[in-house]
Write a protein that holds these residues in place. Structure first.
Motif, PDB file in Angstrom:
ATOM      1  N   ARG A  16      31.934 -63.125  -8.399  1.00 21.24           N
ATOM      2  CA  ARG A  16      30.797 -62.807  -9.256  1.00 21.24           C
ATOM      3  C   ARG A  16      30.055 -61.677  -8.575  1.00 21.24           C
ATOM      4  O   ARG A  16      29.161 -61.890  -7.768  1.00 21.24           O
ATOM      5  CB  ARG A  16      29.882 -64.016  -9.389  1.00 21.24           C
ATOM      6  N   MET A  17      30.422 -60.452  -8.922  1.00 22.37           N
ATOM      7  CA  MET A  17      29.887 -59.273  -8.239  1.00 22.37           C
ATOM      8  C   MET A  17      28.654 -58.755  -8.957  1.00 22.37           C
ATOM      9  O   MET A  17      28.555 -58.830 -10.179  1.00 22.37           O
ATOM     10  CB  MET A  17      30.936 -58.165  -8.185  1.00 22.37           C
ATOM     11  N   TYR A  18      27.714 -58.235  -8.172  1.00 22.26           N
ATOM     12  CA  TYR A  18      26.599 -57.486  -8.732  1.00 22.26           C
ATOM     13  C   TYR A  18      26.425 -56.216  -7.920  1.00 22.26           C
ATOM     14  O   TYR A  18      26.819 -56.129  -6.771  1.00 22.26           O
ATOM     15  CB  TYR A  18      25.314 -58.307  -8.786  1.00 22.26           C
ATOM     16  N   GLU A  19      25.860 -55.225  -8.564  1.00 19.44           N
ATOM     17  CA  GLU A  19      25.736 -53.899  -7.964  1.00 19.44           C
ATOM     18  C   GLU A  19      24.289 -53.651  -7.560  1.00 19.44           C
ATOM     19  O   GLU A  19      23.358 -53.986  -8.286  1.00 19.44           O
ATOM     20  CB  GLU A  19      26.164 -52.843  -8.976  1.00 19.44           C
ATOM     21  N   GLU A  20      24.124 -53.060  -6.395  1.00 20.44           N
ATOM     22  CA  GLU A  20      22.800 -52.732  -5.880  1.00 20.44           C
ATOM     23  C   GLU A  20      22.848 -51.319  -5.305  1.00 20.44           C
ATOM     24  O   GLU A  20      23.733 -50.988  -4.522  1.00 20.44           O
ATOM     25  CB  GLU A  20      22.421 -53.736  -4.795  1.00 20.44           C
ATOM     26  N   VAL A  21      21.902 -50.476  -5.725  1.00 14.76           N
ATOM     27  CA  VAL A  21      21.825 -49.107  -5.222  1.00 14.76           C
ATOM     28  C   VAL A  21      20.449 -48.945  -4.585  1.00 14.76           C
ATOM     29  O   VAL A  21      19.431 -49.263  -5.205  1.00 14.76           O
ATOM     30  CB  VAL A  21      22.011 -48.077  -6.359  1.00 14.76           C
ATOM     31  N   PHE A  22      20.410 -48.462  -3.348  1.00 11.42           N
ATOM     32  CA  PHE A  22      19.148 -48.323  -2.646  1.00 11.42           C
ATOM     33  C   PHE A  22      19.222 -47.182  -1.646  1.00 11.42           C
ATOM     34  O   PHE A  22      20.291 -46.641  -1.380  1.00 11.42           O
ATOM     35  CB  PHE A  22      18.758 -49.633  -1.936  1.00 11.42           C
ATOM     36  N   ALA A  23      18.053 -46.813  -1.117  1.00  9.99           N
ATOM     37  CA  ALA A  23      17.974 -45.742  -0.116  1.00  9.99           C
ATOM     38  C   ALA A  23      17.579 -46.354   1.227  1.00  9.99           C
ATOM     39  O   ALA A  23      16.592 -47.076   1.319  1.00  9.99           O
ATOM     40  CB  ALA A  23      16.949 -44.703  -0.533  1.00  9.99           C
ATOM     41  N   GLU A  24      18.356 -46.075   2.254  1.00 11.03           N
ATOM     42  CA  GLU A  24      18.054 -46.529   3.612  1.00 11.03           C
ATOM     43  C   GLU A  24      17.343 -45.414   4.359  1.00 11.03           C
ATOM     44  O   GLU A  24      17.746 -44.261   4.280  1.00 11.03           O
ATOM     45  CB  GLU A  24      19.345 -46.816   4.377  1.00 11.03           C
ATOM     46  N   ARG A  25      16.323 -45.768   5.101  1.00  7.66           N
ATOM     47  CA  ARG A  25      15.608 -44.783   5.905  1.00  7.66           C
ATOM     48  C   ARG A  25      16.255 -44.671   7.273  1.00  7.66           C
ATOM     49  O   ARG A  25      16.550 -45.653   7.926  1.00  7.66           O
ATOM     50  CB  ARG A  25      14.160 -45.188   6.075  1.00  7.66           C
ATOM     51  N   ARG A  26      16.470 -43.422   7.686  1.00  3.43           N
ATOM     52  CA  ARG A  26      16.986 -43.131   9.025  1.00  3.43           C
ATOM     53  C   ARG A  26      16.076 -42.087   9.641  1.00  3.43           C
ATOM     54  O   ARG A  26      15.399 -41.351   8.936  1.00  3.43           O
ATOM     55  CB  ARG A  26      18.400 -42.559   8.943  1.00  3.43           C
ATOM     56  N   TYR A  27      16.074 -42.003  10.943  1.00  2.00           N
ATOM     57  CA  TYR A  27      15.227 -41.020  11.622  1.00  2.00           C
ATOM     58  C   TYR A  27      16.088 -40.025  12.372  1.00  2.00           C
ATOM     59  O   TYR A  27      17.072 -40.381  13.004  1.00  2.00           O
ATOM     60  CB  TYR A  27      14.270 -41.700  12.597  1.00  2.00           C
ATOM     61  N   SER A  28      15.687 -38.769  12.288  1.00  2.00           N
ATOM     62  CA  SER A  28      16.343 -37.705  13.026  1.00  2.00           C
ATOM     63  C   SER A  28      15.340 -37.154  14.028  1.00  2.00           C
ATOM     64  O   SER A  28      14.213 -36.822  13.669  1.00  2.00           O
ATOM     65  CB  SER A  28      16.782 -36.604  12.065  1.00  2.00           C
ATOM     66  N   PHE A  29      15.722 -37.076  15.273  1.00  2.00           N
ATOM     67  CA  PHE A  29      14.829 -36.601  16.320  1.00  2.00           C
ATOM     68  C   PHE A  29      15.145 -35.134  16.603  1.00  2.00           C
ATOM     69  O   PHE A  29      16.125 -34.807  17.257  1.00  2.00           O
ATOM     70  CB  PHE A  29      14.996 -37.432  17.582  1.00  2.00           C
ATOM     71  N   VAL A  30      14.302 -34.251  16.085  1.00  2.00           N
ATOM     72  CA  VAL A  30      14.490 -32.815  16.254  1.00  2.00           C
ATOM     73  C   VAL A  30      13.208 -32.236  16.837  1.00  2.00           C
ATOM     74  O   VAL A  30      12.152 -32.301  16.215  1.00  2.00           O
ATOM     75  CB  VAL A  30      14.815 -32.133  14.910  1.00  2.00           C
ATOM     76  N   ALA A  31      13.283 -31.692  18.020  1.00  2.00           N
ATOM     77  CA  ALA A  31      12.166 -30.988  18.665  1.00  2.00           C
ATOM     78  C   ALA A  31      10.878 -31.813  18.669  1.00  2.00           C
ATOM     79  O   ALA A  31       9.855 -31.400  18.158  1.00  2.00           O
ATOM     80  CB  ALA A  31      11.937 -29.640  18.004  1.00  2.00           C
ATOM     81  N   ARG A  32      10.954 -33.006  19.210  1.00  2.00           N
ATOM     82  CA  ARG A  32       9.812 -33.908  19.412  1.00  2.00           C
ATOM     83  C   ARG A  32       9.199 -34.477  18.135  1.00  2.00           C
ATOM     84  O   ARG A  32       8.159 -35.104  18.172  1.00  2.00           O
ATOM     85  CB  ARG A  32       8.696 -33.213  20.186  1.00  2.00           C
ATOM     86  N   SER A  33       9.756 -34.235  17.004  1.00  2.00           N
ATOM     87  CA  SER A  33       9.191 -34.795  15.781  1.00  2.00           C
ATOM     88  C   SER A  33      10.206 -35.759  15.156  1.00  2.00           C
ATOM     89  O   SER A  33      11.397 -35.493  15.132  1.00  2.00           O
ATOM     90  CB  SER A  33       8.863 -33.691  14.780  1.00  2.00           C
ATOM     91  N   ARG A  34       9.668 -36.868  14.660  1.00  2.00           N
ATOM     92  CA  ARG A  34      10.534 -37.833  13.980  1.00  2.00           C
ATOM     93  C   ARG A  34      10.542 -37.481  12.501  1.00  2.00           C
ATOM     94  O   ARG A  34       9.546 -37.611  11.816  1.00  2.00           O
ATOM     95  CB  ARG A  34       9.997 -39.241  14.160  1.00  2.00           C
ATOM     96  N   MET A  35      11.661 -37.029  12.019  1.00  2.00           N
ATOM     97  CA  MET A  35      11.777 -36.637  10.634  1.00  2.00           C
ATOM     98  C   MET A  35      12.547 -37.731   9.886  1.00  2.00           C
ATOM     99  O   MET A  35      13.719 -37.972  10.181  1.00  2.00           O
ATOM    100  CB  MET A  35      12.527 -35.307  10.529  1.00  2.00           C
ATOM    101  N   PRO A  36      11.907 -38.400   8.911  1.00  2.00           N
ATOM    102  CA  PRO A  36      12.643 -39.441   8.183  1.00  2.00           C
ATOM    103  C   PRO A  36      13.629 -38.823   7.194  1.00  2.00           C
ATOM    104  O   PRO A  36      13.289 -37.960   6.406  1.00  2.00           O
ATOM    105  CB  PRO A  36      11.553 -40.217   7.460  1.00  2.00           C
ATOM    106  N   LEU A  37      14.858 -39.269   7.280  1.00  2.00           N
ATOM    107  CA  LEU A  37      15.905 -38.871   6.350  1.00  2.00           C
ATOM    108  C   LEU A  37      16.406 -40.131   5.656  1.00  2.00           C
ATOM    109  O   LEU A  37      16.283 -41.233   6.178  1.00  2.00           O
ATOM    110  CB  LEU A  37      17.054 -38.182   7.081  1.00  2.00           C
ATOM    111  N   TYR A  38      16.960 -39.967   4.486  1.00  2.00           N
ATOM    112  CA  TYR A  38      17.390 -41.113   3.691  1.00  2.00           C
ATOM    113  C   TYR A  38      18.871 -41.016   3.380  1.00  2.00           C
ATOM    114  O   TYR A  38      19.436 -39.935   3.311  1.00  2.00           O
ATOM    115  CB  TYR A  38      16.582 -41.182   2.391  1.00  2.00           C
ATOM    116  N   ARG A  39      19.456 -42.174   3.175  1.00  2.00           N
ATOM    117  CA  ARG A  39      20.866 -42.300   2.812  1.00  2.00           C
ATOM    118  C   ARG A  39      20.925 -43.190   1.575  1.00  2.00           C
ATOM    119  O   ARG A  39      20.403 -44.297   1.578  1.00  2.00           O
ATOM    120  CB  ARG A  39      21.614 -42.955   3.958  1.00  2.00           C
TER     121      ARG A  39
END
Length: 75
Positions: A16-39
């Motif tokens: 009994r399958m159901y589908e779920e679509v969502f965005a995961e938050r990831r962080y990229s560390f570039v030049a001392r700033s935390r930039m949130p990126l999503y997947r």
């Protein structure tokens, strides 16, 4: 024991399958700033046996790009 019964039920009657679509938050560390990126992820999950098929639709995009494409983000 319960897990075994659930797996057998899925083998006999099908998943009994159901589908779920969502965005995961990831962080990229570039030049001392935390930039949130999503997947953006699509999951097909079974109610009974918790079998999960996971597929990444888009990766490493920003919040503004998600909003432009029509995704809604809750905090």
């Amino acid at each position: 024991m319960k897990k075994l019964l659930k797996e057998w039920r899925c083998r006999l009657f099908g998943h009994r399958m159901y589908e779920e679509v969502f965005a995961e938050r990831r962080y990229s560390f570039v030049a001392r700033s935390r930039m949130p990126l999503y997947r953006v992820v699509r999951e097909h999950r079974c109610d009974r046996c918790d079998k999960c098929d996971r597929k990444i639709l888009r990766s490493d995009i920003r919040r503004s790009q998600l909003l432009k494409e029509g995704w809604f983000i809750e905090r």
